[in-house]
Design a protein around this motif. Sequence first.
Motif, PDB file in Angstrom:
ATOM      1  N   HIS A  14      88.452  51.463  -0.939  1.00  0.00           N
ATOM      2  CA  HIS A  14      87.300  50.885  -1.643  1.00  0.00           C
ATOM      3  C   HIS A  14      87.502  49.397  -1.911  1.00  0.00           C
ATOM      4  O   HIS A  14      86.541  48.615  -1.840  1.00  0.00           O
ATOM      5  N   GLU A  15      88.724  48.999  -2.194  1.00  0.00           N
ATOM      6  CA  GLU A  15      89.011  47.613  -2.568  1.00  0.00           C
ATOM      7  C   GLU A  15      89.373  46.719  -1.388  1.00  0.00           C
ATOM      8  O   GLU A  15      89.466  45.497  -1.549  1.00  0.00           O
ATOM      9  N   ALA A  16      89.632  47.283  -0.215  1.00  0.00           N
ATOM     10  CA  ALA A  16      90.219  46.528   0.899  1.00  0.00           C
ATOM     11  C   ALA A  16      89.444  45.257   1.216  1.00  0.00           C
ATOM     12  O   ALA A  16      88.218  45.280   1.376  1.00  0.00           O
ATOM     13  N   VAL A  17      90.165  44.162   1.304  1.00  0.00           N
ATOM     14  CA  VAL A  17      89.583  42.850   1.605  1.00  0.00           C
ATOM     15  C   VAL A  17      89.805  42.557   3.088  1.00  0.00           C
ATOM     16  O   VAL A  17      90.952  42.423   3.529  1.00  0.00           O
ATOM     17  N   PRO A  18      88.736  42.479   3.890  1.00  0.00           N
ATOM     18  CA  PRO A  18      88.895  42.206   5.320  1.00  0.00           C
ATOM     19  C   PRO A  18      89.685  40.925   5.564  1.00  0.00           C
ATOM     20  O   PRO A  18      89.538  39.933   4.856  1.00  0.00           O
ATOM     21  N   GLY A  19      90.531  40.985   6.571  1.00  0.00           N
ATOM     22  CA  GLY A  19      91.389  39.855   6.901  1.00  0.00           C
ATOM     23  C   GLY A  19      92.807  40.049   6.432  1.00  0.00           C
ATOM     24  O   GLY A  19      93.754  39.637   7.109  1.00  0.00           O
ATOM     25  N   ILE A  20      92.984  40.683   5.255  1.00  0.00           N
ATOM     26  CA  ILE A  20      94.334  40.920   4.742  1.00  0.00           C
ATOM     27  C   ILE A  20      94.641  42.407   4.587  1.00  0.00           C
ATOM     28  O   ILE A  20      95.813  42.775   4.433  1.00  0.00           O
ATOM     29  N   GLU A  21      93.627  43.266   4.637  1.00  0.00           N
ATOM     30  CA  GLU A  21      93.826  44.703   4.458  1.00  0.00           C
ATOM     31  C   GLU A  21      92.876  45.493   5.350  1.00  0.00           C
ATOM     32  O   GLU A  21      91.804  45.022   5.702  1.00  0.00           O
ATOM     33  N   GLU A  22      93.290  46.717   5.667  1.00  0.00           N
ATOM     34  CA  GLU A  22      92.392  47.652   6.316  1.00  0.00           C
ATOM     35  C   GLU A  22      92.888  49.067   6.063  1.00  0.00           C
ATOM     36  O   GLU A  22      94.091  49.299   5.880  1.00  0.00           O
ATOM     37  N   VAL A  23      91.977  50.014   6.002  1.00  0.00           N
ATOM     38  CA  VAL A  23      92.305  51.433   5.915  1.00  0.00           C
ATOM     39  C   VAL A  23      91.582  52.121   7.055  1.00  0.00           C
ATOM     40  O   VAL A  23      90.355  52.011   7.187  1.00  0.00           O
ATOM     41  N   SER A  24      92.331  52.825   7.895  1.00  0.00           N
ATOM     42  CA  SER A  24      91.743  53.479   9.063  1.00  0.00           C
ATOM     43  C   SER A  24      92.070  54.958   9.050  1.00  0.00           C
ATOM     44  O   SER A  24      93.019  55.407   8.401  1.00  0.00           O
ATOM     45  N   GLY A  25      91.265  55.733   9.779  1.00  0.00           N
ATOM     46  CA  GLY A  25      91.494  57.156   9.898  1.00  0.00           C
ATOM     47  C   GLY A  25      90.697  57.962   8.897  1.00  0.00           C
ATOM     48  O   GLY A  25      90.212  57.432   7.896  1.00  0.00           O
ATOM     49  N   PRO A  26      90.583  59.271   9.134  1.00  0.00           N
ATOM     50  CA  PRO A  26      89.820  60.147   8.228  1.00  0.00           C
ATOM     51  C   PRO A  26      90.641  60.482   6.986  1.00  0.00           C
ATOM     52  O   PRO A  26      91.872  60.422   7.012  1.00  0.00           O
ATOM     53  N   PRO A  27      89.975  60.832   5.875  1.00  0.00           N
ATOM     54  CA  PRO A  27      90.698  61.218   4.656  1.00  0.00           C
ATOM     55  C   PRO A  27      91.729  62.307   4.943  1.00  0.00           C
ATOM     56  O   PRO A  27      91.467  63.271   5.662  1.00  0.00           O
ATOM     57  N   GLY A  28      92.898  62.110   4.368  1.00  0.00           N
ATOM     58  CA  GLY A  28      94.004  63.035   4.576  1.00  0.00           C
ATOM     59  C   GLY A  28      95.025  62.521   5.561  1.00  0.00           C
ATOM     60  O   GLY A  28      96.210  62.871   5.488  1.00  0.00           O
TER      61      GLY A  28
ATOM     62  N   SER B 173      92.648  43.545  12.931  1.00  0.00           N
ATOM     63  CA  SER B 173      91.768  42.895  11.963  1.00  0.00           C
ATOM     64  C   SER B 173      92.537  42.119  10.905  1.00  0.00           C
ATOM     65  O   SER B 173      91.928  41.443  10.073  1.00  0.00           O
ATOM     66  N   LEU B 174      93.857  42.212  10.910  1.00  0.00           N
ATOM     67  CA  LEU B 174      94.678  41.476   9.939  1.00  0.00           C
ATOM     68  C   LEU B 174      94.938  40.082  10.486  1.00  0.00           C
ATOM     69  O   LEU B 174      95.664  39.915  11.469  1.00  0.00           O
ATOM     70  N   THR B 175      94.361  39.092   9.853  1.00  0.00           N
ATOM     71  CA  THR B 175      94.387  37.743  10.403  1.00  0.00           C
ATOM     72  C   THR B 175      94.936  36.692   9.448  1.00  0.00           C
ATOM     73  O   THR B 175      95.311  35.601   9.886  1.00  0.00           O
ATOM     74  N   HIS B 176      94.970  36.985   8.128  1.00  0.00           N
ATOM     75  CA  HIS B 176      95.310  35.971   7.146  1.00  0.00           C
ATOM     76  C   HIS B 176      96.247  36.512   6.064  1.00  0.00           C
ATOM     77  O   HIS B 176      96.406  37.723   5.896  1.00  0.00           O
ATOM     78  N   LEU B 177      96.839  35.568   5.342  1.00  0.00           N
ATOM     79  CA  LEU B 177      97.480  35.843   4.064  1.00  0.00           C
ATOM     80  C   LEU B 177      96.515  35.441   2.956  1.00  0.00           C
ATOM     81  O   LEU B 177      95.696  34.520   3.132  1.00  0.00           O
ATOM     82  N   PHE B 178      96.590  36.125   1.824  1.00  0.00           N
ATOM     83  CA  PHE B 178      95.744  35.734   0.701  1.00  0.00           C
ATOM     84  C   PHE B 178      96.158  34.335   0.239  1.00  0.00           C
ATOM     85  O   PHE B 178      97.355  34.021   0.183  1.00  0.00           O
TER      86      PHE B 178
END
Length: 470
Positions: free
Chosen positions: A225-239, A368-373
């Motif tokens: 829910h919080e993931a910020v594109p560029g520094i985070e991503e969550v992939s795959g189905p729940p579980g 999709s991970l391209t930057h540091l905060f």
Amino acid sequence: MNQGTDEDTRYEAVRSRDARFDGVFFFAVETTGIYCRPSCPAVTPKRANVRFFATAAAAQGSGFRACRRCRPDAVPGSAEWNVRADVVGRAVRLIADGVVDREGVAGLAERLGYSARQVQRQLTAELGAGPVALARAQRAHTARVLVQTTELPITEIAFASGFASVRQFNDTIRAVYASTPSELRAAAPKHGRGRRTATPNAGIPLRLAHRGPYRAGPVFDLLEHEAVPGIEEVSGPPGTRTYRRTLRLPYGTGIVAVEERPGAARTGLGAHPGGWLDARLHLTDPRDLTTAVQRLRRLFDLDADPYAVDERLAADPRLAPLVAARPGLRSPGTADPEELAVRALTGRVEAERLVHRYGKALDAPCGSLTHLFPEPAVLAGAEPGGTLGALTAALADQAVRLDPGVDRDDARDALRAVPGLDARTVAEIRIRALGDPDVAPPGLDVPDSWRPWRSYALNHLRAAGEWESR
């Protein structure tokens, strides 16, 4: 569960191989010269031959070697050190973050506001080991992980683990594991996750251990829910999701992937002695391994004691059904406290704008991970106005400190002094950036009976849809 500290209680925990005490204390057997975790599957030694230690470092300092069956150096850290706000708890958190390796005992003492002699005395009196010994034990564990999971040359591992010389590295490995580094590598498991299948390019595979049940779903829900594109991503189905993010570290940068691991939680208190989350770290400098691991442990709250938390909260009629539905629910922290503070203020959409406008681009983007905060100093210079400018300036000049060794009350007072920073945001920063287990946000009726685990109670309410952090 009442985790008594008297030696009779500890011996009973050893006799019953009670994994709930792993990391809370260690025991050593004088006739074998070996120290173990309480859940070690070996034959229970006679009481007269057993000694107890608060830390692995204390056992090592008394001349005992780590058991090869139960690997006591790999257990989750005692939850006490993350909860405690005194100088010993703060010191342990800083040592775990690698401060002694980077800045020495003098740097540790300066961060704590004590003299080096005072820090040495307090740690030795309570833990049976001073800061150098605690850091040495941690270096030995880091070295074993690198020796047994990567193809890195032994000499490179010595310095990556924080040792000052190859000779010091070799002597420590022999003392702690009764093996040479080459023998440790040869003894690495040849099945499961694979012996030495990792290379520098493939990253470092890790098992991030936890005690008791671990309810991973709500943690990954929050991160997604919080993931910020560029520094985070969550992939795959729940579980079976994978969380990936970039890391700014003392010596370089990193990218980490952590797997949700289906079935990581089981129903019923005490039904799950412990487990782990699988992770893989890609580091530009392997010296950052220890720090990166500790930051992930704080993000996923892996050193918590779910037995103590669930026992207290389940006694409340309002929370009892929530605890029964989600045993082992954690209170997620952060991998970067200063980043969390900015994000708690701005929210995800504005944080994404800041990343793409001011964040440092990775030399080698990974999907999709391209930057540091962006660092606080960069943000303070680029957008000095308003509450964001005031907060980032305070972080940049350390008027507000959020590192693992900071006094939480001092940090709270400093945050309250930032113009425009409201009480709800301060509470969120205390929970997530400071790892404070006992925070009650303003405007929410939170009874004192939930102490000292009010932050965990809030996560139960959030997971049940009864409370929103923002």
